[in-house]
Design a protein around this motif. Structure first.
Motif, PDB file in Angstrom:
ATOM      1  N   VAL A  96       0.815  -1.206   0.000  1.00 54.47           N
ATOM      2  CA  VAL A  96       0.000   0.000   0.000  1.00 54.47           C
ATOM      3  C   VAL A  96       0.856   1.266   0.000  1.00 54.47           C
ATOM      4  O   VAL A  96       0.534   2.245  -0.667  1.00 54.47           O
ATOM      5  CB  VAL A  96      -0.975  -0.001   1.210  1.00 54.47           C
ATOM      6  CG1 VAL A  96      -1.638   1.341   1.401  1.00 54.47           C
ATOM      7  CG2 VAL A  96      -2.023  -1.094   1.026  1.00 54.47           C
ATOM      8  N   THR A  97       1.969   1.246   0.740  1.00 57.44           N
ATOM      9  CA  THR A  97       2.820   2.439   0.822  1.00 57.44           C
ATOM     10  C   THR A  97       3.929   2.451  -0.216  1.00 57.44           C
ATOM     11  O   THR A  97       4.839   3.287  -0.140  1.00 57.44           O
ATOM     12  CB  THR A  97       3.451   2.557   2.220  1.00 57.44           C
ATOM     13  OG1 THR A  97       4.302   1.426   2.441  1.00 57.44           O
ATOM     14  CG2 THR A  97       2.401   2.664   3.294  1.00 57.44           C
ATOM     15  N   LEU A  98       3.859   1.550  -1.177  1.00 53.72           N
ATOM     16  CA  LEU A  98       4.859   1.471  -2.254  1.00 53.72           C
ATOM     17  C   LEU A  98       6.277   1.328  -1.699  1.00 53.72           C
ATOM     18  O   LEU A  98       7.204   2.025  -2.104  1.00 53.72           O
ATOM     19  CB  LEU A  98       4.766   2.692  -3.168  1.00 53.72           C
ATOM     20  CG  LEU A  98       3.403   2.924  -3.817  1.00 53.72           C
ATOM     21  CD1 LEU A  98       3.411   4.222  -4.583  1.00 53.72           C
ATOM     22  CD2 LEU A  98       2.998   1.764  -4.691  1.00 53.72           C
ATOM     23  N   SER A  99       6.460   0.432  -0.762  1.00 51.41           N
ATOM     24  CA  SER A  99       7.737   0.056  -0.145  1.00 51.41           C
ATOM     25  C   SER A  99       8.275   1.052   0.870  1.00 51.41           C
ATOM     26  O   SER A  99       9.325   0.816   1.451  1.00 51.41           O
ATOM     27  CB  SER A  99       8.814  -0.201  -1.190  1.00 51.41           C
ATOM     28  OG  SER A  99       8.452  -1.233  -2.039  1.00 51.41           O
ATOM     29  N   LEU A 100       7.617   2.166   1.095  1.00 51.83           N
ATOM     30  CA  LEU A 100       8.121   3.112   2.087  1.00 51.83           C
ATOM     31  C   LEU A 100       8.078   2.516   3.491  1.00 51.83           C
ATOM     32  O   LEU A 100       8.989   2.735   4.289  1.00 51.83           O
ATOM     33  CB  LEU A 100       7.335   4.418   2.039  1.00 51.83           C
ATOM     34  CG  LEU A 100       7.599   5.276   0.814  1.00 51.83           C
ATOM     35  CD1 LEU A 100       6.732   6.518   0.852  1.00 51.83           C
ATOM     36  CD2 LEU A 100       9.059   5.658   0.730  1.00 51.83           C
TER      37      LEU A 100
END
Length: 82
Positions: free
Chosen positions: A28-32
Motif C-alpha cells: 500500500v505504501t509502495l515500499s516506504l
C-alpha cells in the motif's frame, strides 16, 4: 504471546510483527513502510547485540537514494550480526 498481536515484545525487546500486515503495508505504501521497517530492525538488533548499527535516518535516506538496494544489503548484514 498472542498470535494476532504484533505489538508485543519478546524478552530481548524485539517486537513480534504479523507478516501479512507488513506485506499489505509495504504494498500500500509502495515500499516506504519496508524502508522504515528495515531501519527499525537495525535499532532492535542494536539493543540485543549491543553493537552500534547505522542510524535510523541514515538507513532510511540510503534506502531511498539507492531505490531499496541498501535495504536488502542492510538486512543481510543484520542477519549476520545475529
Amino acid at each position: 504471546m498472542e498470535q494476532g498481536n504484533f505489538r508485543r515484545k519478546n524478552r530481548f525487546g524485539i517486537r513480534r510483527r504479523n507478516p501479512w500486515t507488513i506485506l499489505i503495508l509495504v504494498v500500500v505504501t509502495l515500499s516506504l513502510y519496508g524502508t522504515f521497517l528495515v531501519a527499525r530492525f537495525g535499532r532492535e538488533i542494536e539493543q540485543v547485540t549491543g553493537k552500534k548499527q547505522i542510524g535510523f535516518w541514515s538507513a532510511v535516506v540510503f534506502s531511498l537514494l539507492t531505490l531499496g538496494i541498501f535495504s536488502v544489503v542492510y538486512q543481510v548484514a543484520l542477519a549476520f550480526h545475529l
